[in-house]
Design an enzyme around this catalytic site. Sequence first.
Site, PDB file in Angstrom:
ATOM      1  N   HIS A 156       6.752   3.749  12.860  1.00 18.75           N
ATOM      2  CA  HIS A 156       6.787   3.782  11.397  1.00 18.75           C
ATOM      3  C   HIS A 156       7.889   4.762  10.991  1.00 18.75           C
ATOM      4  CE1 HIS A 156       4.413   3.568   7.457  1.00 18.75           C
ATOM      5  NE2 HIS A 156       5.343   4.480   7.218  1.00 18.75           N
ATOM      6  N   CYS A 160       7.436   9.427   0.881  1.00 19.81           N
ATOM      7  CA  CYS A 160       6.388  10.434   1.039  1.00 19.81           C
ATOM      8  C   CYS A 160       6.222  11.130  -0.300  1.00 19.81           C
ATOM      9  CB  CYS A 160       6.776  11.434   2.124  1.00 19.81           C
ATOM     10  SG  CYS A 160       5.615  12.818   2.241  1.00 19.81           S
ATOM     11  N   ASN A 166      10.461   3.912   3.106  1.00 20.53           N
ATOM     12  CA  ASN A 166      10.234   3.308   4.405  1.00 20.53           C
ATOM     13  C   ASN A 166      11.412   2.439   4.810  1.00 20.53           C
ATOM     14  OD1 ASN A 166       7.243   3.790   5.067  1.00 20.53           O
ATOM     15  ND2 ASN A 166       7.157   3.124   2.924  1.00 20.53           N
ATOM     16  N   ARG A 207       0.837  -1.209   0.000  1.00 18.86           N
ATOM     17  CA  ARG A 207       0.000   0.000   0.000  1.00 18.86           C
ATOM     18  C   ARG A 207       0.871   1.258   0.000  1.00 18.86           C
ATOM     19  NH1 ARG A 207      -0.565   4.694   2.486  1.00 18.86           N
ATOM     20  NH2 ARG A 207      -0.007   3.637   4.436  1.00 18.86           N
ATOM     21  N   ASP A 208       1.533   1.530   1.118  1.00 18.97           N
ATOM     22  CA  ASP A 208       2.340   2.740   1.249  1.00 18.97           C
ATOM     23  C   ASP A 208       3.444   2.761   0.195  1.00 18.97           C
ATOM     24  OD1 ASP A 208       3.604   5.010   2.207  1.00 18.97           O
ATOM     25  OD2 ASP A 208       4.155   4.150   4.132  1.00 18.97           O
ATOM     26  N   HIS A 224      11.009   6.235   8.509  1.00 17.93           N
ATOM     27  CA  HIS A 224      11.507   6.374   7.140  1.00 17.93           C
ATOM     28  C   HIS A 224      13.022   6.511   7.178  1.00 17.93           C
ATOM     29  CE1 HIS A 224       7.838   7.153   4.478  1.00 17.93           C
ATOM     30  NE2 HIS A 224       7.398   6.657   5.618  1.00 17.93           N
TER      31      HIS A 224
END
Lengths: 315, 315
Positions: A221, A254, A263, A29-30, A223
């Site tokens: 979470h 992002c 990520n 997803r991300d 990065h």
Amino acid sequence: MNAPAPDLPMTVPAEGLPARVRIHEVGARDGLQNEKAIVPAVVKAEFIRRLAGTGLTTIEATSFVHPKWVPQLADAEELFLAVADLPVSLPVLVPNERGLDRALALGARRVAVFASATESFARANLNRTVDEALAMFEPVVSRAKAEGVHVRGYLSMCFGDPWEGAVPVPQVVRVCRALLDMGCDELSLGDTIGVATPGHVTALLAALTGAGVPVSALGVHFHDTYGQALSNTLAALQRGVTTVDASAGGLGGCPYAKSATGNLATEDLVWMLRGLGIDTGIDLGRLVATSVWMAAHLGRPSPSRTVRALSHQEQ
Amino acid sequence: MNAPAPDLPMTVPAEGLPARVRIHEVGARDGLQNEKAIVPAVVKAEFIRRLAGTGLTTIEATSFVHPKWVPQLADAEELFLAVADLPVSLPVLVPNERGLDRALALGARRVAVFASATESFARANLNRTVDEALAMFEPVVSRAKAEGVHVRGYLSMCFGDPWEGAVPVPQVVRVCRALLDMGCDELSLGDTIGVATPGHVTALLAALTGAGVPVSALGVHFHDTYGQALSNTLAALQRGVTTVDASAGGLGGCPYAKSATGNLATEDLVWMLRGLGIDTGIDLGRLVATSVWMAAHLGRPSPSRTVRALSHQEQ
């Protein structure tokens, strides 16, 4: 020089760390949401299927936002139905009640809302103030809970914000409390632009547990924009966190920050956890093979160092 | 999205960490030695000069090995003389007494020998057993000490070895003791193939201090092959280590391992230390600019995430 011996990484546990960590896999997803290329639903479904075959138990599948916002997610229904048979948790993002309707109609059992700790990002991402966004989520969370659905609350910009700089810890604690009070089962504390360092992670977690938030309700979470994601994760584990978000192959980033290179790579995380003797249930070799396969579809090498090291050796 | 505000990274100290860390910069030697291209001495000298301008105080300059072993180092004398005026420490590697003669003749005040914790790598790198290599270093170290010269002992393969797998901690402690007993002032514990994880780092440091080695005599040298270098560094700082090896821009690697993608990048380390409030005296902006300049000479982008993030934003 030959490939590393099969007993690498060596397992040497450290004191004070959890025995088991649940990885919340966000690559499908991300990760893919932030790729320029539109990946066909059939490829996304195969990616999720392969991820499930590695032993991952929580694989975020898609997001029920309006397709005009994120064209990469226009296939949400099709994709969710294609993987709904898998024996893993498949959380989906829902920005509002309309999104929740779509998710519930398909039988989703885990949903996530996405809030911001800063006014600047709330405005940029949601076109609302922080409190307006919380007000939008309130009926989403309460309806989901009434349906017995697990709700995760994502919180962006928990450490630094590109417009506002350092984000005060009490400001983050306030929004966390609001999300938990409206019924969220777990939070994911996001360092959206990757600027955090371990002392800041420790300070935020201490403030949250000091405010009565159980650490079992907290995920992290990170990065890897500045290479800090794994050391920040270590700091979080040392504070008892057992839920860590990561992205297979380090996919994603992002969309608003060219330099937000992605990520935390799931493989780099699994390498560390395996070395620490922390159980994840994941087959690292299969996971690397899955990321190599996805990288071939995207036409570029994985940014994960572990993927590059292990796949190089296989050539 | 704008560039991060100038107060990033936020400074949030963590308990139990040292107030100050000395970075032992290895990019000009370890980094460039492992590049395919032969970098002209004048460019290397300018690189060291720019590194000194960033606030780095210890910059490894070159290695007095025989040029037939490492053609990249055939300019050792020329390079050392070109930077000898800089007001920083300029350690040089010396493999044997002939190398020490060359270094002393130029006025070097800090030298380093390089041993291996494993028989396989001692054979591959030095064509000797571990004990034969130690015997070769003994007269080098004692003569250097008699001249009042500071001696560092590098120890490769302290965690994992590509042929032997996991390296037993007592085996590493034995070689460390031998190097200290012959007069080395400090050791650099190398994870040459980048496989270590934080628990292993903690265990080795605990064993060494338990064997009476003062932590002030220990430096760490991590490679980022599997993305573990910075979390391993954090674990070492938590055990009181104050000397950390790093390479500007993440230059270098192990010439015998294609997948050993490089040393810990100095910029990624400085970002973390700055966030933790640990003083290094280094100007991060100047350091990034220096690595961008060097990357242009090498014709490829820096692998350091911090360099990529900050230089991207400047474009």
